[in-house]
Motif scaffolding. Sequence first.
Motif, mmCIF file in Angstrom:
data_model
loop_
_atom_site.group_PDB
_atom_site.id
_atom_site.type_symbol
_atom_site.label_atom_id
_atom_site.label_comp_id
_atom_site.label_asym_id
_atom_site.label_seq_id
_atom_site.Cartn_x
_atom_site.Cartn_y
_atom_site.Cartn_z
ATOM 1 N N ARG A 161 -7.778 3.493 -1.105
ATOM 2 C CA ARG A 161 -6.507 2.808 -0.898
ATOM 3 C C ARG A 161 -5.703 2.889 -2.192
ATOM 4 N NH1 ARG A 161 -8.317 3.343 3.338
ATOM 5 N NH2 ARG A 161 -8.863 1.799 4.936
ATOM 6 N N GLU A 180 0.835 -1.198 0.000
ATOM 7 C CA GLU A 180 0.000 0.000 0.000
ATOM 8 C C GLU A 180 0.870 1.248 0.000
ATOM 9 O OE1 GLU A 180 -3.841 1.942 2.357
ATOM 10 O OE2 GLU A 180 -3.144 -0.092 2.832
ATOM 11 N N TYR A 205 -2.077 1.485 -4.199
ATOM 12 C CA TYR A 205 -1.116 0.382 -4.172
ATOM 13 C C TYR A 205 -0.054 0.590 -5.249
ATOM 14 C CZ TYR A 205 -4.873 -1.805 -1.503
ATOM 15 O OH TYR A 205 -5.844 -2.071 -0.567
#
Length: 276
Positions: A32, A11, A34
């Motif tokens: 999120r 992440e 990544y």
Amino acid sequence: MQKTAKTELTEKPGPHRGVLDLAHAEQNFALRRYYPSSRLVPFIEHFWIIHWDLRGRPDYTAEVLPHPAVNLAFTRERGWITGVTTAKYTYHLEGAGDVLGIQFRPGAFRAFFGRDVHEITDRTLPATEVFPAADDAFRLALLDRPTDAEIVADGEALLSAHRPAPDPGVDLIGRIIAAVRDDRELASVAVVASRFGMKQRTLQHLFKTHVGVGLKWIIRRYRLMEAAEIAESGTAQNWTAIAHELGYSDQAHFTNDFTRIVGRPPTDHARHVARE
């Protein structure tokens, strides 16, 4: 779609620069980001996934200040490519849903696109125009995946199947953008050109064809992101001084630019984010 091998995700830490009113945004959706695998690092800044569930709650409109990057995104309803957006980007959230987004490194989408990227500035294209495999079946299977790792793995597989040769200009563009983002002294194209030993015309052409916007716009946008962060922090006391620190000759020009992109003057934006 075939079963996708599991991908180990790393992440990307915050802050989520450019997301306006971040405190309220985080109450309405989860974002999120990544890192890509090594084979896609020359092309991809990061994958981003948004999950939201507003069932039984009011709708929410997310507001984002644009970065100098092209994005590829998928919901269950559509897949689309967004060129660099010169105005504030808004996305209306209701009910429940998910989005997979892929943010290309500034300049890197041109190798996939095969044409000058300024052609899609402030425009969107169906994903299938550049990635034919990103059809309805791909999109629906993608967002039925139960984990972020599997969703990202499908995105990785799609891009890897279309991966072009890396463009050496992307690294230079990245160094220039990082410099203007972090150094307020780089306040004009002329100063940047001198710092990197380039002719202004060469620099302007590089950014127009590869990024889709001029370097002057990028410099100004990062200063306005800083200003929005200051407004949201509640620490601003003298906007005239802040405007000068950010490279503006006077507060009026700064306030006009801020209002044009954010939609509210700095003091109004500070009050907006301070609401309960």
